[in-house]
Scaffold this motif. Structure first.
Motif, PDB file in Angstrom:
ATOM      1  N   GLY A 215       0.791  -1.223   0.000  1.00 55.63           N
ATOM      2  CA  GLY A 215       0.000   0.000   0.000  1.00 55.63           C
ATOM      3  C   GLY A 215       0.822   1.272   0.000  1.00 55.63           C
ATOM      4  O   GLY A 215       0.289   2.358   0.215  1.00 55.63           O
ATOM      5  N   PHE A 216       2.122   1.165  -0.240  1.00 50.72           N
ATOM      6  CA  PHE A 216       2.985   2.350  -0.339  1.00 50.72           C
ATOM      7  C   PHE A 216       4.191   2.018  -1.203  1.00 50.72           C
ATOM      8  O   PHE A 216       4.504   0.855  -1.445  1.00 50.72           O
ATOM      9  CB  PHE A 216       3.436   2.839   1.038  1.00 50.72           C
ATOM     10  CG  PHE A 216       4.248   1.833   1.819  1.00 50.72           C
ATOM     11  CD1 PHE A 216       5.621   1.714   1.632  1.00 50.72           C
ATOM     12  CD2 PHE A 216       3.636   0.993   2.738  1.00 50.72           C
ATOM     13  CE1 PHE A 216       6.364   0.790   2.348  1.00 50.72           C
ATOM     14  CE2 PHE A 216       4.369   0.060   3.459  1.00 50.72           C
ATOM     15  CZ  PHE A 216       5.734  -0.047   3.260  1.00 50.72           C
ATOM     16  N   VAL A 217       4.853   3.062  -1.680  1.00 49.79           N
ATOM     17  CA  VAL A 217       6.052   2.931  -2.511  1.00 49.79           C
ATOM     18  C   VAL A 217       7.175   3.710  -1.853  1.00 49.79           C
ATOM     19  O   VAL A 217       6.994   4.878  -1.488  1.00 49.79           O
ATOM     20  CB  VAL A 217       5.816   3.480  -3.931  1.00 49.79           C
ATOM     21  CG1 VAL A 217       7.108   3.476  -4.726  1.00 49.79           C
ATOM     22  CG2 VAL A 217       4.772   2.661  -4.656  1.00 49.79           C
TER      23      VAL A 217
ATOM     24  N   THR B  81       8.639   8.142   0.804  1.00 49.83           N
ATOM     25  CA  THR B  81       7.574   7.138   0.746  1.00 49.83           C
ATOM     26  C   THR B  81       6.281   7.808   0.303  1.00 49.83           C
ATOM     27  O   THR B  81       5.873   8.831   0.868  1.00 49.83           O
ATOM     28  CB  THR B  81       7.374   6.477   2.124  1.00 49.83           C
ATOM     29  OG1 THR B  81       8.579   5.804   2.506  1.00 49.83           O
ATOM     30  CG2 THR B  81       6.238   5.461   2.071  1.00 49.83           C
ATOM     31  N   PHE B  82       5.644   7.234  -0.723  1.00 48.86           N
ATOM     32  CA  PHE B  82       4.364   7.724  -1.217  1.00 48.86           C
ATOM     33  C   PHE B  82       3.311   6.640  -1.042  1.00 48.86           C
ATOM     34  O   PHE B  82       3.589   5.465  -1.261  1.00 48.86           O
ATOM     35  CB  PHE B  82       4.458   8.106  -2.699  1.00 48.86           C
ATOM     36  CG  PHE B  82       5.416   9.227  -2.995  1.00 48.86           C
ATOM     37  CD1 PHE B  82       5.121  10.527  -2.633  1.00 48.86           C
ATOM     38  CD2 PHE B  82       6.611   8.980  -3.650  1.00 48.86           C
ATOM     39  CE1 PHE B  82       5.999  11.566  -2.898  1.00 48.86           C
ATOM     40  CE2 PHE B  82       7.497  10.001  -3.933  1.00 48.86           C
ATOM     41  CZ  PHE B  82       7.191  11.304  -3.552  1.00 48.86           C
ATOM     42  N   PRO B  83       2.081   6.991  -0.646  1.00 46.61           N
ATOM     43  CA  PRO B  83       1.030   5.983  -0.495  1.00 46.61           C
ATOM     44  C   PRO B  83       0.557   5.455  -1.850  1.00 46.61           C
ATOM     45  O   PRO B  83       0.620   6.170  -2.856  1.00 46.61           O
ATOM     46  CB  PRO B  83      -0.085   6.751   0.224  1.00 46.61           C
ATOM     47  CG  PRO B  83       0.118   8.171  -0.169  1.00 46.61           C
ATOM     48  CD  PRO B  83       1.607   8.350  -0.321  1.00 46.61           C
ATOM     49  N   SER B  84       0.073   4.214  -1.870  1.00 49.06           N
ATOM     50  CA  SER B  84      -0.397   3.620  -3.135  1.00 49.06           C
ATOM     51  C   SER B  84      -1.458   2.561  -2.866  1.00 49.06           C
ATOM     52  O   SER B  84      -1.336   1.426  -3.325  1.00 49.06           O
ATOM     53  CB  SER B  84       0.781   3.016  -3.915  1.00 49.06           C
ATOM     54  OG  SER B  84       1.390   1.983  -3.161  1.00 49.06           O
ATOM     55  N   LYS B  85      -2.474   2.928  -2.118  1.00 45.76           N
ATOM     56  CA  LYS B  85      -3.590   2.006  -1.865  1.00 45.76           C
ATOM     57  C   LYS B  85      -4.639   2.225  -2.953  1.00 45.76           C
ATOM     58  O   LYS B  85      -5.526   3.062  -2.830  1.00 45.76           O
ATOM     59  CB  LYS B  85      -4.172   2.249  -0.474  1.00 45.76           C
ATOM     60  CG  LYS B  85      -3.229   1.863   0.649  1.00 45.76           C
ATOM     61  CD  LYS B  85      -3.858   2.068   2.012  1.00 45.76           C
ATOM     62  CE  LYS B  85      -2.889   1.635   3.118  1.00 45.76           C
ATOM     63  NZ  LYS B  85      -3.448   1.857   4.475  1.00 45.76           N
TER      64      LYS B  85
END
Length: 510
Positions: free
Chosen positions: A325-327, A337-341
């Motif tokens: 859910g993050f990169v 760190t960026f979110p990715s959900k």
């Protein structure tokens, strides 16, 4: 004299307070120096500030000017330091007298002293509120974006001159009014509606389940079966964004410069990158890391059409954000760190020509071509997708029929989806989980208690369908969502049975 002005640097999705110190000395040759690891855009602030100060009717001091951006070991990027530097310069030179303690300044200056649109304002406003800073001065064009944060006074500034007049009590600037999220929710509109999709009842059901639980989905079928139309219709049945989710998404688009004048994003994002998109374009990165498509699709849908046509290494890079859910992007100077959900919606043809297994068209592909095409997507990647569905071509009777059979509107489906998502919000209120798809193994054990009949059915399925441990867990999460759509407290055997229908068959080329 030294002047100190408070501003911020945006690092990833968060803002860090920056103290801008301006020192003006009469000794030595006239110069203008900015220190504190400025990038090229910050270095060029010297010329913008020089022209803006002069064109606003003030004198630019012909002295030795030193600007320090503290902390000095943090790289500074962008043009948001123009306004605080100009304010610090005027105060340090004695041209204005003002107490700017507990005030926050940010914004890019044009050469005539007016303020331009500045990226990353929302993270800075949120940081200022956390730091108990009461007032923030920023470009007027950014004021609505900042006004969605309650509990802080946002002052929309048109120019450097108007700001000075406000600070010196000559002409006050009226603070922007707080904007509530529900003001924009009623304005939601969608280009596609489920009632426009002819046939494909099973696919519509799959999309409803995917939307209710945030489950990844892949559709496989011939050209013209409606895969792309279904994907573009999916946003119309997704549940509404909560305030926290809307702020998360708006922060991402704010730092990326993609708000396009929208104060806050209330519609779930829908991103559909082309299959020629690079690894960095999809995941994010570059020398100064920016969010990629997986982060721009956060809390929304990432649609990958022609799934096997994406380069193998690009698809494999999706595995970590799908799971976590993050990169996390690491560079020599920083680690962000960026979110990715996001909900992954993949679509593909069964073969290069698209008609393998179709009853109305003959496939022109050799067996080796079909196998090679279907193996472009790895097993581990497909194992992370909850719903697998073959979509047949739409029968001509469905297209020409004047009767609307089971053509529910998106609004009716979205109401059911919202009820199911509300159940999940209540269930996970003490956790950081927002949907069933985000459950970890410990959460599955706690919230997905199965009866003996359900366990026996799953044992048979694992044996006959050769399911992995990950697939086993995903079936249970999918069954939990199906039960939520029915309003059932317990997961029943029919919910498990329906969830199993969405797994690929053993003899499938997946």
């Amino acid at each position: 004299m030294i002047a100190k002005v408070t501003s911020a640097a945006v690092l990833g999705l968060d803002a860090i307070p920056i103290e801008i110190e301006v020192d003006i000395q009469a000794q030595g040759l006239p110069s203008f120096t900015i220190v504190g690891l400025p990038d090229k855009a910050v270095e060029e602030a010297k010329e913008r500030v020089r022209s803006a100060v002069k064109n606003s009717g003030f004198d630019f001091p012909a002295k030795r000017i030193t600007v320090n951006l503290a902390p000095a070991d943090l790289p500074k990027e962008g043009s948001s330091y123009d306004l605080p530097i100009a304010m610090g310069l005027l105060i340090a030179d004695g041209q204005i007298e003002a107490n700017i303690e507990n005030l926050f300044f940010t914004g890019e200056l044009s050469l005539d002293g007016k303020l331009r649109y500045t990226n990353g304002v929302l993270p800075q406003v949120l940081m200022a509120k956390e730091r108990k800073i009461n007032k923030i001065f920023l470009p007027k064009i950014n004021s609505q974006e900042a006004a969605i944060v309650n509990g802080i006074e946002v002052y929309p500034v048109e120019s450097l001159l108007s700001l000075v007049k406000h600070i010196t009590n000559e002409e006050k600037i009226v603070p922007a009014k707080y904007i509530r999220l529900d003001k924009f929710e009623n304005k939601l509109s969608f280009d596609f509606d489920m009632s426009e999709v002819a046939g494909q009842e099973q696919a519509k059901r799959a999309l409803e389940i995917a939307a209710a639980g945030g489950h990844n989905i892949i559709l496989k079928g011939p050209p013209g079966a409606g895969k792309t139309l279904l994907a573009r219709t999916l946003p119309s049945i997704l549940p509404k964004l909560t305030l926290d989710e809307a702020l998360e998404v708006t922060k991402i688009y704010s730092i990326s410069g993609l708000l396009d004048g929208t104060p806050i994003i209330t519609k779930r994002p829908f991103r559909s990158p082309h299959h020629t998109t690079s690894h960095i374009g999809l995941i994010g990165g570059s020398a100064n890391p920016k969010p990629g498509e997986v982060s721009l699709a956060h809390r929304g849908v990432l649609f990958l059409d022609e799934f096997p046509e994406f380069p193998r290494h690009v698809l494999e890079a999706l595995r970590q954000p799908l799971e976590d859910g993050f990169v996390t992007i690491s560079r020599a100077s920083k680690r962000l760190t960026f979110p990715s959900k996001f909900l992954l919606f993949a679509a593909q043809n069964p073969c290069p020509c698209g008609y393998f297994g179709d009853k109305t068209h003959n496939c022109s592909c050799a067996p080796a071509q079909i196998i090679r095409y279907q193996k472009k997507v790895s097993g581990p990647m497909l194992d992370r997708i909850d719903i697998h569905l073959d979509v047949p071509a739409v029968k001509v009777e469905k297209l020409t029929s004047s009767q609307k059979i089971n053509n529910e509107t998106s609004t009716a489906i979205r109401n059911r989806v919202q009820k199911a998502r509300d159940l999940q919000t209540k269930r996970f209120k003490t956790t950081k989980i927002s949907s069933n798809a985000e459950m970890l193994n410990k959460d599955i054990k706690k919230y997905c208690v199965l009866s003996d009949d359900c366990i026996e059915l799953l044992k048979m399925a694992v044996s006959k369908m050769q399911l992995s441990a990950r697939s086993y867990q995903r079936i249970i999460k999918l069954a939990r969502t199906i039960a939520d759509l029915e309003g059932s407290i317990d997961i029943k055997i029919q919910h498990i049975a329906e969830a199993l229908q969405f797994r690929p068959q053993v003899d499938s080329a997946y």
